[in-house]
Design a protein around this motif. Structure first.
Motif, PDB file in Angstrom:
ATOM      1  N   UNK A 116       0.848  -1.184   0.000  1.00 60.27           N
ATOM      2  CA  UNK A 116       0.000   0.000   0.000  1.00 60.27           C
ATOM      3  C   UNK A 116       0.893   1.247   0.000  1.00 60.27           C
ATOM      4  N   UNK A 117       0.709   2.097  -0.997  1.00 61.02           N
ATOM      5  CA  UNK A 117       1.557   3.287  -1.104  1.00 61.02           C
ATOM      6  C   UNK A 117       0.978   4.417  -0.251  1.00 61.02           C
ATOM      7  N   UNK A 118       1.848   5.035   0.553  1.00 62.32           N
ATOM      8  CA  UNK A 118       1.409   6.157   1.401  1.00 62.32           C
ATOM      9  C   UNK A 118       1.908   7.454   0.775  1.00 62.32           C
ATOM     10  N   UNK A 119       0.993   8.360   0.464  1.00 55.26           N
ATOM     11  CA  UNK A 119       1.381   9.627  -0.185  1.00 55.26           C
ATOM     12  C   UNK A 119       1.021  10.813   0.703  1.00 55.26           C
ATOM     13  N   UNK A 120       1.757  11.897   0.497  1.00 50.88           N
ATOM     14  CA  UNK A 120       1.439  13.146   1.186  1.00 50.88           C
ATOM     15  C   UNK A 120       1.719  14.283   0.221  1.00 50.88           C
ATOM     16  N   UNK A 121       0.748  15.131  -0.022  1.00 48.02           N
ATOM     17  CA  UNK A 121       0.861  16.239  -0.982  1.00 48.02           C
ATOM     18  C   UNK A 121       1.398  15.752  -2.334  1.00 48.02           C
ATOM     19  N   UNK A 122       0.952  14.624  -2.760  1.00 46.10           N
ATOM     20  CA  UNK A 122       1.349  14.109  -4.076  1.00 46.10           C
ATOM     21  C   UNK A 122       2.685  13.385  -4.091  1.00 46.10           C
ATOM     22  N   UNK A 123       3.417  13.418  -2.974  1.00 52.28           N
ATOM     23  CA  UNK A 123       4.709  12.718  -2.919  1.00 52.28           C
ATOM     24  C   UNK A 123       4.548  11.388  -2.190  1.00 52.28           C
ATOM     25  N   UNK A 124       5.192  10.368  -2.730  1.00 46.85           N
ATOM     26  CA  UNK A 124       5.110   9.061  -2.071  1.00 46.85           C
ATOM     27  C   UNK A 124       6.023   9.074  -0.855  1.00 46.85           C
ATOM     28  N   UNK A 125       5.459   8.738   0.314  1.00 45.63           N
ATOM     29  CA  UNK A 125       6.256   8.758   1.542  1.00 45.63           C
ATOM     30  C   UNK A 125       6.856   7.398   1.853  1.00 45.63           C
ATOM     31  N   UNK A 126       6.059   6.373   1.673  1.00 43.93           N
ATOM     32  CA  UNK A 126       6.552   5.012   1.944  1.00 43.93           C
ATOM     33  C   UNK A 126       5.592   3.974   1.347  1.00 43.93           C
ATOM     34  N   UNK A 127       5.944   2.731   1.508  1.00 44.25           N
ATOM     35  CA  UNK A 127       5.038   1.644   1.126  1.00 44.25           C
ATOM     36  C   UNK A 127       4.785   0.834   2.389  1.00 44.25           C
ATOM     37  N   UNK A 128       3.518   0.712   2.769  1.00 46.53           N
ATOM     38  CA  UNK A 128       3.217  -0.041   3.998  1.00 46.53           C
ATOM     39  C   UNK A 128       2.408  -1.294   3.648  1.00 46.53           C
ATOM     40  N   UNK A 129       2.139  -2.084   4.639  1.00 49.05           N
ATOM     41  CA  UNK A 129       1.367  -3.331   4.460  1.00 49.05           C
ATOM     42  C   UNK A 129       1.825  -4.093   3.215  1.00 49.05           C
ATOM     43  N   UNK A 130       3.080  -4.405   3.170  1.00 49.62           N
ATOM     44  CA  UNK A 130       3.634  -5.100   1.996  1.00 49.62           C
ATOM     45  C   UNK A 130       3.053  -6.508   1.900  1.00 49.62           C
ATOM     46  N   UNK A 131       2.458  -6.801   0.750  1.00 48.24           N
ATOM     47  CA  UNK A 131       1.775  -8.088   0.598  1.00 48.24           C
ATOM     48  C   UNK A 131       2.490  -9.030  -0.366  1.00 48.24           C
ATOM     49  N   UNK A 132       3.359  -8.486  -1.203  1.00 47.83           N
ATOM     50  CA  UNK A 132       4.089  -9.344  -2.150  1.00 47.83           C
ATOM     51  C   UNK A 132       5.563  -8.997  -2.168  1.00 47.83           C
ATOM     52  N   UNK A 133       6.355 -10.035  -2.252  1.00 47.55           N
ATOM     53  CA  UNK A 133       7.809  -9.842  -2.298  1.00 47.55           C
ATOM     54  C   UNK A 133       8.374 -10.781  -3.362  1.00 47.55           C
ATOM     55  N   UNK A 134       9.257 -10.250  -4.174  1.00 48.79           N
ATOM     56  CA  UNK A 134       9.918 -11.099  -5.165  1.00 48.79           C
ATOM     57  C   UNK A 134      11.428 -11.054  -4.923  1.00 48.79           C
ATOM     58  N   UNK A 135      11.974 -12.168  -4.454  1.00 49.46           N
ATOM     59  CA  UNK A 135      13.421 -12.209  -4.183  1.00 49.46           C
ATOM     60  C   UNK A 135      14.115 -12.683  -5.460  1.00 49.46           C
ATOM     61  N   UNK A 136      14.839 -11.782  -6.104  1.00 48.66           N
ATOM     62  CA  UNK A 136      15.540 -12.142  -7.354  1.00 48.66           C
ATOM     63  C   UNK A 136      16.999 -12.442  -7.048  1.00 48.66           C
ATOM     64  N   UNK A 137      17.423 -13.618  -7.427  1.00 55.22           N
ATOM     65  CA  UNK A 137      18.784 -14.037  -7.094  1.00 55.22           C
ATOM     66  C   UNK A 137      19.669 -13.992  -8.336  1.00 55.22           C
ATOM     67  N   UNK A 138      20.690 -13.141  -8.319  1.00 62.32           N
ATOM     68  CA  UNK A 138      21.575 -13.083  -9.479  1.00 62.32           C
ATOM     69  C   UNK A 138      22.595 -14.227  -9.428  1.00 62.32           C
ATOM     70  N   UNK A 139      23.002 -14.674 -10.580  1.00 65.40           N
ATOM     71  CA  UNK A 139      24.033 -15.717 -10.619  1.00 65.40           C
ATOM     72  C   UNK A 139      25.176 -15.236 -11.496  1.00 65.40           C
TER      73      UNK A 139
END
Lengths: 155, 300
Positions: B101-124
């Motif tokens: 969930x993106x948290x905005x204030x005066x049109x600027x993104x402040x943070x992302x909360x309640x993270x529901x998806x994560x993609x761990x990309x592993x480089x080789x």
């Protein structure tokens, strides 16, 4: 034999006075360390956005052993020594709440949180200083006086 | 790595899979965990991978919040700028993409909360994977300005990393500046790219190009994932300073690149001398072809 016994009693009385006095001194030192830690955290987060664990670990040498033990128990959670001889439950909760609140917000929120806690610690420190001047320093004076009196009376 | 990031049961299940084949681990709150192994997706089960959803391990929401705490080292503010951009770099070039969930204030993104998806990309790190194109990109010790293109996950970053290592290893006179905006190329300075490489980490391309060229006097600047609309001016400036640029871009093939709005300018000004196209046909990093500035194939 009597003299040795008397000296031991006198030293014990003096030591009780010293312990009473150091109780306040240690308490004062812990809150002084807390204030100092807040300043360091504030500067390092504002300037470098460094992670709190690294800031605290890098500056541990500045703090007293008692405070370092609190850091291990409530921040790094590597030690479970929750028994503290110098702090009341209320004081321990205050410190625990502070440690738990670190790192939960963005930079702005983090700095506000540290400032608010620092202010609280400062006020508490002032209170403790007054108490220490009134009661703490009296302990060592009374201890010395009592030891001297016992020595004079029983010699 | 998984032992540090994930609960013991997940780390154990993942340890059943050959680590070198794992490309991605996808965690979605209250959904089965998906693992991309050698380009194919499977569910994660207690004994490794499975194609049956009923055997899959379900991701608890607490696992995701715990992961974010570990990645940030319990200091959310230290990764907030990255969170806003949708990913967090981790040690070894691992990239953790987030959605919430993106948290905005005066049109600027402040943070992302309640993270529901994560993609761990592993480089080789695939040693010598750039050698098939190396001869077309370097001539008498002189490096061509090169744009490497492929679709996401087709091995651009792996190719570039190896190319940096090859250049650094083979030509002591080349000073290479790596502009690592996301910490993927240098693994946040945990990967040794070579002795002739300087890394500017977590900086915008504009700042790193301008200051890096001025202060470090590089012969080649390497960067990842350029945006033709916003980064072209910066790259053009670097090229007019006599510096060669190696960059990557998301594009499936040359035709896809030609369809991009700013491509005409790129071609007219002949900013790049070589275009390397990679695909996934025989695994990530498969060389499809190397093209010159007039789009003729020089290595297929």
């Amino acid at each position: 034999m009597k003299l040795i016994f008397l000296i031991i009693v006198c030293l014990a009385v003096f030591y009780i006075g010293y312990l009473f006095s150091s109780y306040y001194k240690k308490k004062l030192q812990i809150f002084h360390d807390l204030e100092q830690m807040c300043d360091i955290l504030e500067n390092q987060i504002r300037f470098k956005k460094e992670v709190a664990a690294k800031i605290i670990a890098d500056n541990r040498y500045l703090f007293s052993n008692e405070f370092n033990s609190l850091i291990d128990t409530y921040f790094f959670k590597t030690s479970f020594n929750e028994l503290n001889l110098y702090l009341s439950e209320k004081e321990l909760n205050l410190i625990k709440t502070f440690f738990d609140s670190i790192g939960m917000s963005d930079v702005e929120g983090e700095l506000n949180n540290i400032k608010a806690h620092s202010q609280q610690f400062k006020m508490y420190n002032l209170e403790l200083k007054t108490k220490n001047e009134k009661v703490g320093e009296l302990g060592i004076k009374l201890g010395s006086l009592c030891a001297l009196l016992i020595f004079i009376i029983f010699i | 790595m998984f032992k540090q990031l994930l609960p013991i049961n997940l780390a154990t299940a993942l340890s059943e899979i050959n680590f070198n084949l794992i490309n991605e681990v996808r965690l979605r709150a209250n959904k089965p965990i998906v693992v991309n192994v050698a380009g194919k997706c499977f569910y994660l089960s207690n004994i490794g991978v499975t194609s049956k959803a009923s055997e899959a391990i379900i991701c608890d929401a607490g696992i995701i919040s715990g992961l974010i705490k570990i990645v940030s080292n319990n200091s959310l503010y230290s990764i907030n700028d990255q969170l806003i951009n949708g990913y967090v770099p981790y040690i070894g070039g691992v990239r953790i993409g987030v959605a919430g969930e993106v948290v905005s204030e005066h049109g600027n993104i402040k943070t992302v909360k309640n993270i529901t998806s994560v993609n761990i990309r592993i480089p080789h790190l695939i040693k010598n994977c750039s050698l098939s194109a190396y001869g077309s990109l370097v001539n008498n010790g002189c490096v061509y300005s090169t744009l490497i293109l492929s679709s996401p996950g087709a091995g651009k970053t792996t190719f570039v990393k190896d190319l940096i290592m090859q250049l650094s290893k083979r030509n002591l006179n080349l000073s290479i500046l790596v502009v690592d905006e996301r910490g993927e190329l240098s693994g946040s300075n945990s990967i040794n790219l070579g002795d002739n490489v300087d890394v500017i980490l977590n900086s915008t391309k504009k700042f790193a190009f301008q200051n890096g060229i001025r202060s470090l006097n590089p012969d080649v600047v390497v960067t990842d994932e350029i945006n033709l609309d916003s980064d072209l001016e910066t790259i053009e400036e670097a090229l007019t300073c006599g510096v060669k640029v190696i960059a990557t871009i998301h594009a499936k093939n040359i035709n896809d690149l030609k369809n991009k709005k700013s491509f005409a300018m790129l071609l007219n000004k002949q900013l790049f001398n070589r275009y390397v196209v990679l695909n996934n046909s025989c695994g990530p990093g498969t060389l499809e072809g190397v093209y010159n500035e007039s789009m003729s194939c020089v290595c297929c």
